[in-house]
Write a protein that holds these residues in place. Structure first.
Motif, mmCIF file in Angstrom:
data_model
loop_
_atom_site.group_PDB
_atom_site.id
_atom_site.type_symbol
_atom_site.label_atom_id
_atom_site.label_comp_id
_atom_site.label_asym_id
_atom_site.label_seq_id
_atom_site.Cartn_x
_atom_site.Cartn_y
_atom_site.Cartn_z
ATOM 1 N N ASN A 261 73.046 -38.045 -11.576
ATOM 2 C CA ASN A 261 72.836 -38.142 -9.880
ATOM 3 C C ASN A 261 73.564 -37.222 -9.111
ATOM 4 N N ILE A 262 72.854 -36.566 -7.870
ATOM 5 C CA ILE A 262 73.557 -35.886 -7.026
ATOM 6 C C ILE A 262 73.804 -36.947 -5.899
ATOM 7 N N ILE A 263 75.013 -36.633 -5.267
ATOM 8 C CA ILE A 263 75.622 -37.538 -4.284
ATOM 9 C C ILE A 263 75.311 -36.942 -2.808
ATOM 10 N N PHE A 264 74.678 -37.605 -1.944
ATOM 11 C CA PHE A 264 74.547 -37.360 -0.314
ATOM 12 C C PHE A 264 75.832 -37.574 0.113
ATOM 13 N N LYS A 265 76.552 -36.433 0.673
ATOM 14 C CA LYS A 265 77.713 -36.546 1.408
ATOM 15 C C LYS A 265 77.711 -36.620 2.847
ATOM 16 N N GLN A 266 76.900 -36.030 3.437
ATOM 17 C CA GLN A 266 77.055 -35.984 4.894
ATOM 18 C C GLN A 266 75.941 -35.194 5.725
ATOM 19 N N PHE A 267 75.782 -35.522 7.040
ATOM 20 C CA PHE A 267 74.859 -34.640 7.855
ATOM 21 C C PHE A 267 75.983 -33.698 8.480
ATOM 22 N N LYS A 268 75.407 -32.663 8.925
ATOM 23 C CA LYS A 268 76.196 -31.661 9.789
ATOM 24 C C LYS A 268 75.007 -31.165 10.924
ATOM 25 N N LEU A 269 75.679 -31.086 12.118
ATOM 26 C CA LEU A 269 74.605 -30.571 13.272
ATOM 27 C C LEU A 269 75.513 -29.398 13.711
ATOM 28 N N ARG A 270 74.775 -28.284 13.736
ATOM 29 C CA ARG A 270 75.514 -26.962 14.203
ATOM 30 C C ARG A 270 74.964 -26.569 15.300
ATOM 31 N N SER A 271 75.605 -25.861 16.446
ATOM 32 C CA SER A 271 75.271 -25.525 17.661
ATOM 33 C C SER A 271 74.405 -23.846 17.325
ATOM 34 N N ARG A 272 73.638 -23.811 18.249
ATOM 35 C CA ARG A 272 72.940 -22.281 18.140
ATOM 36 C C ARG A 272 73.358 -21.493 19.387
ATOM 37 N N PRO A 273 73.094 -20.226 19.291
ATOM 38 C CA PRO A 273 73.250 -19.367 20.425
ATOM 39 C C PRO A 273 72.883 -19.852 21.642
ATOM 40 N N ASP A 274 71.679 -20.519 21.503
ATOM 41 C CA ASP A 274 71.037 -20.832 22.940
ATOM 42 C C ASP A 274 71.277 -22.424 23.306
ATOM 43 N N THR A 275 72.341 -22.940 22.436
ATOM 44 C CA THR A 275 72.741 -24.359 22.587
ATOM 45 C C THR A 275 73.513 -24.491 24.083
ATOM 46 N N ASN A 276 73.071 -25.442 24.975
ATOM 47 C CA ASN A 276 73.838 -25.521 26.297
ATOM 48 C C ASN A 276 74.922 -26.625 26.134
ATOM 49 N N GLN A 277 75.584 -26.931 27.303
ATOM 50 C CA GLN A 277 76.701 -28.021 27.036
ATOM 51 C C GLN A 277 76.226 -29.265 27.453
ATOM 52 N N ASP A 278 74.864 -29.692 27.613
ATOM 53 C CA ASP A 278 74.624 -30.936 27.897
ATOM 54 C C ASP A 278 75.073 -32.037 26.925
ATOM 55 N N THR A 279 75.216 -33.400 27.240
ATOM 56 C CA THR A 279 75.862 -34.446 26.456
ATOM 57 C C THR A 279 74.550 -34.775 25.484
ATOM 58 N N VAL A 280 74.708 -34.973 24.052
ATOM 59 C CA VAL A 280 73.745 -35.057 23.118
ATOM 60 C C VAL A 280 73.755 -36.400 22.731
ATOM 61 N N TYR A 281 72.414 -37.073 22.864
ATOM 62 C CA TYR A 281 71.979 -38.371 22.096
ATOM 63 C C TYR A 281 70.982 -38.211 21.051
ATOM 64 N N ILE A 282 71.336 -38.700 19.972
ATOM 65 C CA ILE A 282 70.537 -38.341 18.834
ATOM 66 C C ILE A 282 70.463 -39.561 17.810
ATOM 67 N N PHE A 283 69.494 -39.999 17.260
ATOM 68 C CA PHE A 283 69.464 -41.179 16.493
ATOM 69 C C PHE A 283 68.765 -40.976 15.004
ATOM 70 N N PHE A 284 69.255 -41.889 14.097
ATOM 71 C CA PHE A 284 68.752 -41.427 12.819
ATOM 72 C C PHE A 284 68.284 -42.873 12.112
ATOM 73 N N ASP A 285 67.468 -42.741 11.186
ATOM 74 C CA ASP A 285 66.797 -43.952 10.419
ATOM 75 C C ASP A 285 66.307 -43.424 9.395
ATOM 76 N N GLU A 286 66.225 -44.664 8.282
ATOM 77 C CA GLU A 286 65.594 -44.127 6.817
ATOM 78 C C GLU A 286 65.725 -42.977 6.287
ATOM 79 N N LEU A 287 66.945 -42.883 5.784
ATOM 80 C CA LEU A 287 67.322 -41.662 4.851
ATOM 81 C C LEU A 287 66.664 -41.893 3.505
ATOM 82 N N ARG A 288 65.651 -41.211 2.990
ATOM 83 C CA ARG A 288 65.044 -41.377 1.833
ATOM 84 C C ARG A 288 65.002 -40.060 0.682
ATOM 85 N N THR A 289 64.617 -40.516 -0.379
ATOM 86 C CA THR A 289 64.347 -39.638 -1.462
ATOM 87 C C THR A 289 62.972 -39.697 -2.074
ATOM 88 N N LEU A 290 62.407 -38.568 -2.413
ATOM 89 C CA LEU A 290 61.410 -38.399 -3.390
ATOM 90 C C LEU A 290 61.970 -38.355 -4.836
#
Length: 352
Positions: A261-290
């Motif tokens: 089995n492979i192990i899911f360790k983590q998510f990472k969110l990386r900024s881009r060159p056009d990323t502004n400095q606004d406060t970020v709200y983001i939501f996650f649900d249903e991590l699934r595999t096929l």
């Protein structure tokens, strides 16, 4: 001239007949081809090729014990590592917060009438633009522990005071590696073991148009970490994000059980060159595999040498049942309490 015209007409008729015969033969061939390749709505019942969608994390249960589900950290954090995790934290360069909230994407139909359906909510912000990174990972608790023995001897394990370790903090969690005296190191990995041979990984994300890229990190059985790129979260509303698992990531061996089995360790969110400095709200649900969850069955697979052997064969079913709302759909696990113990002296064999 009349004879020539008649000959030409006859030749045209012959050509038409030939063309009609060709069209008929092609049509018949096509009918036979499609008739021989008719696919049922549910697909063919070929167990070795069966892939199933499996939810490995729904965030409906809080294993953190603090109401936050998973941990969130930024690369600008300077909190001491030996302190308990804080769900709210900020300094001069960043802030972050995480919590579990009631809710579900409307298209996840099985959650619509489920009162305990929850999502993972993340808030973060950075003071300065540039290469900013957010990590979202399972907490370091027993539920997310994976014990992985190294397949080779280690000079530390060869020391005179070596003791086979257990990665679990709760003594109710039994380690199958702590009962032996073999000079074997066991790595304590935190993450989610993904069941079966994984073809793809998906997660529902609710974005608000922020310019960040989402990654998923997985570790294979050899200890190598692979970064899978889900893509940009620069959209508004719920969206399922999917990434294909490359065949170059090893997931099996020619032994029984074959799946590594492979192990899911983590998510990472990386900024881009056009990323502004606004406060970020983001939501996650249903991590699934096929996943292809077929396991080889053979005469002798039911034989247990000891409890560890029995639990190893139960591993896949336990993974499938652990996060399912209908665990019985994945079968039952063997009763390992009935597995053989150490050899015991029996009645003496009769003499010659």
């Amino acid at each position: 001239m009349k004879i020539n015209i008649i000959k030409i007409k006859n030749r045209c008729e012959s050509i038409k007949q030939i063309l009609w015969l060709l069209l008929i033969s092609v049509g018949v061939s096509a009918i036979l081809y499609f008739a021989g390749n008719v696919k049922a709505v549910a697909g063919f019942d070929v167990s070795e090729l069966e892939y199933r969608s499996v939810t490995v994390e729904s965030w409906d249960k809080d294993f953190s014990g603090g109401g936050y589900g998973w941990e969130v950290k930024t690369d600008k954090d300077d909190a001491p590592k030996n302190e308990p995790y804080k769900v709210q934290y900020s300094n001069l360069q960043s802030e972050r917060e995480v919590k579990l909230l009631k809710g579900t994407p409307a298209q996840v139909r099985e959650n619509m009438n489920y009162a305990d359906a929850k999502i993972l909510g993340v808030k973060y912000a950075f003071t300065f633009p540039g290469e900013n990174t957010v990590t979202i990972r399972p907490p370091h608790v027993d539920h997310f522990v994976v014990e992985r023995p190294r397949p080779y001897l280690n000079e530390v394990a060869l020391g005179a005071d070596f003791k086979a370790p257990s990665c679990y903090k709760d003594p109710n969690y039994q380690s199958i590696y702590s009962s032996g005296n073999r000079a074997q190191m066991v790595d304590c990995i935190y993450g989610i073991p993904l069941p079966g041979i994984v073809k793809a990984i998906s997660v529902w994300v609710c974005g608000r148009g922020n310019e960040y890229n989402l990654e998923g990190w997985v570790e294979d059985w050899t200890g190598r970490v692979h970064i899978l790129k889900f893509g940009s979260v620069d959209f508004i509303g719920w969206k399922p994000m999917t990434v294909i698992v490359p065949v170059s990531i090893p997931q099996k061996q020619d032994v029984f059980p074959p799946t590594k089995n492979i192990i899911f360790k983590q998510f990472k969110l990386r900024s881009r060159p056009d990323t502004n400095q606004d406060t970020v709200y983001i939501f996650f649900d249903e991590l699934r595999t096929l996943s292809k969850i077929f396991e080889v069955h053979f005469d002798g697979a039911q034989i247990d040498f000891d409890k560890a052997d029995c639990e190893r064969k139960n591993y896949l079913i336990n993974l499938l049942r652990s996060n399912s709302r209908n665990p019985d759909s994945f079968g039952t696990v063997a009763d390992c309490s009935q597995a053989p113990g150490p050899a015991a002296a029996g009645p003496a064999a009769p003499g010659p």
